[in-house]
Design an enzyme around this catalytic site. Sequence first.
Site, mmCIF file in Angstrom:
data_model
loop_
_atom_site.group_PDB
_atom_site.id
_atom_site.type_symbol
_atom_site.label_atom_id
_atom_site.label_comp_id
_atom_site.label_asym_id
_atom_site.label_seq_id
_atom_site.Cartn_x
_atom_site.Cartn_y
_atom_site.Cartn_z
ATOM 1 N N GLU A 93 9.745 -8.703 31.351
ATOM 2 C CA GLU A 93 8.509 -7.971 31.635
ATOM 3 C C GLU A 93 7.837 -7.501 30.358
ATOM 4 O OE1 GLU A 93 10.525 -5.570 35.351
ATOM 5 O OE2 GLU A 93 9.298 -4.516 33.879
ATOM 6 N N CYS A 114 4.231 -2.812 25.650
ATOM 7 C CA CYS A 114 5.652 -2.500 25.694
ATOM 8 C C CYS A 114 6.368 -3.849 25.835
ATOM 9 C CB CYS A 114 5.856 -1.612 26.902
ATOM 10 S SG CYS A 114 7.456 -0.912 27.018
ATOM 11 N N CYS A 121 20.193 -5.727 30.280
ATOM 12 C CA CYS A 121 20.633 -4.811 29.226
ATOM 13 C C CYS A 121 22.057 -4.360 29.508
ATOM 14 C CB CYS A 121 19.700 -3.599 29.166
ATOM 15 S SG CYS A 121 20.119 -2.480 27.809
ATOM 16 N N CYS A 125 21.683 2.719 31.046
ATOM 17 C CA CYS A 125 21.141 4.081 31.159
ATOM 18 C C CYS A 125 20.826 4.330 32.639
ATOM 19 C CB CYS A 125 19.888 4.236 30.308
ATOM 20 S SG CYS A 125 20.173 3.795 28.587
ATOM 21 N N CYS A 128 17.375 3.611 34.476
ATOM 22 C CA CYS A 128 16.651 2.397 34.086
ATOM 23 C C CYS A 128 17.063 1.204 34.936
ATOM 24 C CB CYS A 128 16.945 2.121 32.613
ATOM 25 S SG CYS A 128 16.241 0.565 32.048
ATOM 26 N N CYS A 342 10.630 0.495 32.862
ATOM 27 C CA CYS A 342 11.038 -0.849 32.498
ATOM 28 C C CYS A 342 12.058 -1.432 33.461
ATOM 29 C CB CYS A 342 11.526 -0.912 31.056
ATOM 30 S SG CYS A 342 13.050 -0.064 30.742
HETATM 31 S S1 SF4 Z 1 16.678 2.352 28.780
HETATM 32 FE FE1 SF4 Z 1 17.202 0.511 29.951
HETATM 33 S S2 SF4 Z 1 16.673 -1.176 28.614
HETATM 34 FE FE2 SF4 Z 1 16.747 0.660 27.336
HETATM 35 S S3 SF4 Z 1 18.864 0.728 26.536
HETATM 36 FE FE3 SF4 Z 1 18.859 1.921 28.431
HETATM 37 S S4 SF4 Z 1 19.463 0.455 30.059
HETATM 38 FE FE4 SF4 Z 1 18.832 -0.718 28.248
#
Ligand code: SF4
Length: 362
Positions: A93, A114, A121, A125, A128, A342
Amino acid sequence: MDKKPSIFSQPLSGMEAWVSARNEPAYRAKQVLQWLYQKRVSRFQEMSDLSERLRGELDRSFRLEPLACVRKTGSRDTTQKFLFALGDGNFIESVLIPASPALYGSPSDRKTICVSTQVGCAYGCKFCASGLDGWTRNLDVGEIVEQILRVEALSGEKINNIVFMGMGEPLANYQNVLQAVEIIRAPWGVGIGARHITVSTSGLAPRIRELADQPIQIRLAISLHGATDEVRQKIMPVNRKYNLATLIDACAYYTEKKRQRITFEYILIENVNDGLDQAAELARIAQKLKAKINLIPYNTVHDFSWKRPSQTRQQYFFRALERNGVDATIRREKGHDIDAACGQLRLQTLRDKSFAGSSNLR
Ligand code: SF4
């Protein structure tokens, strides 16, 4: 997937070496790059001042397939989100964000993109969507650079601000991100200055130190989201590897080396990290580093149960920072109605069984 390297991965020195290996004068390299970045051609055959032979060689050596845009969403406030299909069938994206008073710099004419740096990933987190299905692979240099060109072509906007804050942890794809930054900054490339490029990290402390030692003045933003280890760990698993003390030391090193203020991103989540005790700790950290704080009211992710705090709670938190003399902003919302956080569009698409590329926009 086409195994040839992307032409957008090539720095000037790489193109010069490539043309010289074919007994062509060095200036041919700049001609090729002009066709790509100034004239924005999408086929080697369009490079009309190169010989037929050289165009054929380019075609055999490099990939020049534009990223295929398979979904595009735009919100009322004109934030636009693009879902691209890569050559191997993965999705990434990119988000185009119009001028915003609280998003890195002056409100005047910012057109921010962005950019994603990985497919999925590994950092998980908890707010996210990008990390929900784990990490698949790093993007190559060309896939990073091309997001900017494709979003400009699809939106008709001229981008002048880049944030590495899309899908993926940019500092976990360190070499490719640095090479992409070189192409983005270069006058022969995208031509956006380093001070308009921000790398946002979940807090990979050793990489922050390495970045500090690089001779480029790009901006650094840290996803903090908790001002004590106990709270941050609930939101950012990476904190178990690099705790706050380690992260803050690395940030101090960066600030010292670059003589530059960093930004802490802090998503406000009701009853998780929005208490006044956290505000006091956050103020202490920000004062120590002379850092700015960007407060972001939590954006609902369907797979999570956390909530956005009320306006009143957001204001209490913000005022507590202000009282301590900290330079803080609350990000005015952009694109909440299109799930701008995101990874959400990709996740939605992957889980939408009825989606089969029917809305291919290219
Ligand atoms: S915010 Fe999302 S994309 Fe960024 S490091 Fe954390 S899990 Fe990964």
